[in-house]
Design an enzyme around this catalytic site. Structure first.
Site, PDB file in Angstrom:
ATOM      1  N   GLY A 153       0.831  -1.209   0.000  1.00  0.00           N
ATOM      2  CA  GLY A 153       0.000   0.000   0.000  1.00  0.00           C
ATOM      3  C   GLY A 153       0.858   1.248   0.000  1.00  0.00           C
ATOM      4  O   GLY A 153       1.867   1.306   0.705  1.00  0.00           O
ATOM      5  N   ARG A 205       1.032  -5.172  -5.086  1.00  0.00           N
ATOM      6  CA  ARG A 205       1.226  -6.321  -4.183  1.00  0.00           C
ATOM      7  C   ARG A 205       1.436  -7.524  -5.099  1.00  0.00           C
ATOM      8  O   ARG A 205       0.543  -7.879  -5.853  1.00  0.00           O
ATOM      9  CB  ARG A 205       0.007  -6.501  -3.273  1.00  0.00           C
ATOM     10  N   ASP A 234       5.591  -4.904   6.071  1.00  0.00           N
ATOM     11  CA  ASP A 234       6.234  -6.164   6.461  1.00  0.00           C
ATOM     12  C   ASP A 234       6.244  -7.202   5.336  1.00  0.00           C
ATOM     13  O   ASP A 234       7.218  -7.947   5.194  1.00  0.00           O
ATOM     14  CB  ASP A 234       5.646  -6.722   7.765  1.00  0.00           C
ATOM     15  N   THR A 239       4.539   2.561   5.449  1.00  0.00           N
ATOM     16  CA  THR A 239       3.151   2.086   5.533  1.00  0.00           C
ATOM     17  C   THR A 239       2.403   2.978   6.516  1.00  0.00           C
ATOM     18  O   THR A 239       2.975   3.381   7.534  1.00  0.00           O
ATOM     19  CB  THR A 239       3.060   0.615   6.008  1.00  0.00           C
ATOM     20  N   ASP A 274       0.228   1.987   8.438  1.00  0.00           N
ATOM     21  CA  ASP A 274      -0.256   1.163   9.558  1.00  0.00           C
ATOM     22  C   ASP A 274       0.600   1.227  10.822  1.00  0.00           C
ATOM     23  O   ASP A 274       0.142   0.826  11.891  1.00  0.00           O
ATOM     24  CB  ASP A 274      -0.358  -0.308   9.124  1.00  0.00           C
ATOM     25  N   ASP A 328       2.908  -0.635  11.864  1.00  0.00           N
ATOM     26  CA  ASP A 328       2.926  -1.948  12.525  1.00  0.00           C
ATOM     27  C   ASP A 328       4.229  -2.706  12.310  1.00  0.00           C
ATOM     28  O   ASP A 328       4.261  -3.929  12.400  1.00  0.00           O
ATOM     29  CB  ASP A 328       1.733  -2.788  12.042  1.00  0.00           C
ATOM     30  N   ARG A 376      -6.312  -2.951   8.852  1.00  0.00           N
ATOM     31  CA  ARG A 376      -6.903  -4.301   8.826  1.00  0.00           C
ATOM     32  C   ARG A 376      -6.465  -5.088  10.045  1.00  0.00           C
ATOM     33  O   ARG A 376      -7.238  -5.783  10.672  1.00  0.00           O
ATOM     34  CB  ARG A 376      -6.427  -5.026   7.557  1.00  0.00           C
TER      35      ARG A 376
HETATM   36  O1  F6P Z   1      -1.555  -1.543   4.699  1.00  0.00           O
HETATM   37  C1  F6P Z   1      -2.063  -0.288   4.409  1.00  0.00           C
HETATM   38  C2  F6P Z   1      -3.561  -0.334   4.246  1.00  0.00           C
HETATM   39  O2  F6P Z   1      -4.013   0.960   3.926  1.00  0.00           O
HETATM   40  C3  F6P Z   1      -4.333  -0.901   5.426  1.00  0.00           C
HETATM   41  O3  F6P Z   1      -4.528   0.027   6.490  1.00  0.00           O
HETATM   42  C4  F6P Z   1      -5.614  -1.289   4.750  1.00  0.00           C
HETATM   43  O4  F6P Z   1      -6.257  -2.292   5.490  1.00  0.00           O
HETATM   44  C5  F6P Z   1      -5.145  -1.800   3.420  1.00  0.00           C
HETATM   45  O5  F6P Z   1      -3.895  -1.188   3.170  1.00  0.00           O
HETATM   46  C6  F6P Z   1      -6.073  -1.508   2.284  1.00  0.00           C
HETATM   47  O6  F6P Z   1      -5.571  -2.107   1.146  1.00  0.00           O
HETATM   48  P1  F6P Z   1      -6.045  -1.776  -0.338  1.00  0.00           P
HETATM   49  O7  F6P Z   1      -5.407  -0.487  -0.752  1.00  0.00           O
HETATM   50  O8  F6P Z   1      -5.575  -2.937  -1.131  1.00  0.00           O
HETATM   51  O9  F6P Z   1      -7.537  -1.627  -0.302  1.00  0.00           O
END
Ligand code: F6P
Length: 319
Positions: free
Chosen positions: A11, A72, A103, A125, A127, A129, A171
């Site tokens: 992301g 991804r 990660d 990121t 997140d 995390d 998530r």
């Molecule tokens: O990992 C970053 C993030 O924005 C998370 O907070 C979220 O759950 C996810 O990516 C959303 O992913 P996508 O952009 O594939 O909808």
């Protein structure tokens, strides 16, 4: 090293461009050529490369998103993916790689390092995390975006005596919800790490209402439940006039905050220096305001979770 690559993966996060710029500017100043890899590992596997000059990264420090684009890659998770990536890097003369991402992206970097391509991870990121760094690039900006939204929602919640549920990203991580919820004075914060029951949320709302509270803002991390379902349940069980806002990908865009831009400059530059020193299999982070490099293995199977004392503090202050 004479030639290194840089990619962004997973992301996107505000500050990724500032990190790319730092890798390029520091790498070139150390005498290396820097190659941009488009669309993360997918582009590495297909050999989608573009040279990055000093001027090609001009005027991007303030831009959200990533000029290299991101993806991804499922292929990178398969046994043959890292081998194909390595072959492409070798064919292009790339001797080391900076991976800016979360990660999952670091796991790919570790595989490449094990195959003999020195790779250095830079945590990017929203997140927050990643184990082994106090902050990840993009988190501070995403929190500020969410906080701005909470404050705006609070204005209208107050005017209309309403209960608002606001869903934010995360998530598996409650960092954005907790940080923005605490700073925004949310009445309840729902995060995946420390689940609370709907009975508890509703009791708290009702106690507040009995004390004369006429509006409330509840923040939900997406990993802790769906905002619309939670809003529906609150409305049905309390009769309170309830509205729901899902903030979504707005949190991923925008100019990086000062904190994120500075972090990106420091970590990106350090990553280039490590490769110049011939060191790979590492990730860079910021601990107690110092830039530190640690083995990528150190963050494997670890998750930087929110501290419970912050959760308690948010509850204590929201009475
Ligand atoms: O990992 C970053 C993030 O924005 C998370 O907070 C979220 O759950 C996810 O990516 C959303 O992913 P996508 O952009 O594939 O909808």
């Amino acid at each position: 090293m004479q030639k290194i690559g840089v990619l962004t993966s997973g992301g996107d996060a505000p500050g990724m461009n500032a990190a790319i710029r730092a890798v390029v500017r520091r790498g070139v100043s150390l005498g290396m050529e820097v190659v941009g890899v488009r669309r993360g590992y997918a582009g590495l596997i297909s050999g989608d490369f573009a040279p990055l000059s000093l001027s090609s990264v001009g005027d991007i420090i303030q831009r959200g998103g990533t000029i290299l684009r991101t993806a991804r890659s499922d292929r990178m998770m398969q046994p043959e993916g890292p081998l194909e990536a390595l072959a492409q890097a070798q064919a292009a003369g790339i001797e080391g790689l900076v991976v800016i991402g979360g990660d999952g992206s670091f796991r790919g970097a570790l595989k490449l390092a094990a195959l003999g391509l020195p790779a250095v991870g830079v945590p990017g990121t929203i997140d927050n995390d990643i184990y082994g760094t106090d902050l990840t690039i993009g988190f501070d900006t995403a929190v500020n975006t969410s906080l701005d939204a909470i404050r705006k929602i609070r204005d209208t919640a107050t005017s209309h005596d309403r209960t608002f549920v606001m869903e934010v990203m995360g998530r598996n991580s409650g960092w954005i919800a907790l940080a923005a919820g605490l700073a925004g004075g949310a009445e309840s914060i729902l995060i995946p790490e420390f689940p609370v029951s709907m009975d508890e949320v509703i009791n708290r709302l009702q106690r507040g209402s009995e004390r004369g509270k006429r509006h409330s803002v509840i923040i939900v991390a997406e990993g802790a439940g769906q905002g619309f379902k939670i809003g529906e349940e609150i409305k049905n069980r309390t009769g309170f006039d309830t509205r729901v806002t899902v903030l979504g990908h707005i949190q991923r865009g925008g100019a990086p905050s000062a904190v994120d831009a500075m972090l990106a400059c420091r970590l990106g530059a350090r990553a280039a220096e490590l490769l110049m020193e011939g060191r790979g299999g590492l990730f860079v982070g910021q601990l107690n305001n110092e830039v530190v490099a640690q083995p990528l293995e150190h963050m494997l199977d670890k998750h930087r979770t929110v501290p419970h004392e912050l959760v308690e503090l948010a509850e204590q202050l929201a009475i």
